[in-house]
Design a protein around this motif. Structure first.
Motif, PDB file in Angstrom:
ATOM      1  N   ALA A  18       0.829  -1.204   0.000  1.00 48.46           N
ATOM      2  CA  ALA A  18       0.000   0.000   0.000  1.00 48.46           C
ATOM      3  C   ALA A  18       0.865   1.256   0.000  1.00 48.46           C
ATOM      4  O   ALA A  18       0.579   2.230  -0.700  1.00 48.46           O
ATOM      5  CB  ALA A  18      -0.937  -0.011   1.198  1.00 48.46           C
ATOM      6  N   GLY A  19       1.940   1.241   0.773  1.00 45.13           N
ATOM      7  CA  GLY A  19       2.848   2.388   0.805  1.00 45.13           C
ATOM      8  C   GLY A  19       3.505   2.641  -0.537  1.00 45.13           C
ATOM      9  O   GLY A  19       3.641   3.789  -0.975  1.00 45.13           O
ATOM     10  N   ILE A  20       3.898   1.588  -1.219  1.00 43.87           N
ATOM     11  CA  ILE A  20       4.508   1.737  -2.541  1.00 43.87           C
ATOM     12  C   ILE A  20       3.493   2.295  -3.539  1.00 43.87           C
ATOM     13  O   ILE A  20       3.816   3.180  -4.334  1.00 43.87           O
ATOM     14  CB  ILE A  20       5.097   0.395  -3.015  1.00 43.87           C
ATOM     15  N   VAL A  21       2.269   1.802  -3.487  1.00 44.79           N
ATOM     16  CA  VAL A  21       1.219   2.293  -4.386  1.00 44.79           C
ATOM     17  C   VAL A  21       0.960   3.775  -4.140  1.00 44.79           C
ATOM     18  O   VAL A  21       0.854   4.568  -5.086  1.00 44.79           O
ATOM     19  CB  VAL A  21      -0.069   1.463  -4.227  1.00 44.79           C
ATOM     20  N   VAL A  22       0.881   4.174  -2.885  1.00 45.40           N
ATOM     21  CA  VAL A  22       0.655   5.587  -2.556  1.00 45.40           C
ATOM     22  C   VAL A  22       1.825   6.440  -3.034  1.00 45.40           C
ATOM     23  O   VAL A  22       1.633   7.521  -3.611  1.00 45.40           O
ATOM     24  CB  VAL A  22       0.421   5.755  -1.043  1.00 45.40           C
ATOM     25  N   LEU A  23       3.037   5.986  -2.826  1.00 50.77           N
ATOM     26  CA  LEU A  23       4.226   6.734  -3.252  1.00 50.77           C
ATOM     27  C   LEU A  23       4.256   6.904  -4.768  1.00 50.77           C
ATOM     28  O   LEU A  23       4.513   8.007  -5.272  1.00 50.77           O
ATOM     29  CB  LEU A  23       5.494   6.029  -2.772  1.00 50.77           C
ATOM     30  N   VAL A  24       3.997   5.851  -5.507  1.00 52.65           N
ATOM     31  CA  VAL A  24       3.992   5.939  -6.973  1.00 52.65           C
ATOM     32  C   VAL A  24       2.889   6.891  -7.441  1.00 52.65           C
ATOM     33  O   VAL A  24       3.113   7.715  -8.328  1.00 52.65           O
ATOM     34  CB  VAL A  24       3.831   4.529  -7.605  1.00 52.65           C
ATOM     35  N   GLY A  25       1.712   6.813  -6.843  1.00 53.40           N
ATOM     36  CA  GLY A  25       0.632   7.729  -7.205  1.00 53.40           C
ATOM     37  C   GLY A  25       0.992   9.171  -6.931  1.00 53.40           C
ATOM     38  O   GLY A  25       0.723  10.063  -7.733  1.00 53.40           O
TER      39      GLY A  25
END
Length: 66
Positions: A18-25
């Protein structure tokens, strides 16, 4: 490893993904200077800031559009 360890491992990996997805977004939305500016955008900005006059703006705009 008991059931508690498995649950904690699943929670850890879910939070990591989830953290990686938020960072990429966030990085995709962030507007880096000069990243998406077209030459016409730069010209408009220079005109708005008073760096160039109307005649020069019109001439340069015509050059860009041709």
């Amino acid at each position: 490893m008991g059931i508690g360890g498995v649950v904690m491992m699943l929670v850890f990996w879910a939070l990591l993904v989830a953290g990686i997805v938020v960072l990429v977004g966030w990085l995709r939305r962030k507007d880096f200077p000069g990243q998406r500016e077209t030459p016409l955008d730069i010209l408009k900005k220079r005109y708005a800031q008073g760096e160039i006059g109307k005649d020069e703006f019109d001439r340069m705009k015509k050059d860009l559009e041709s």
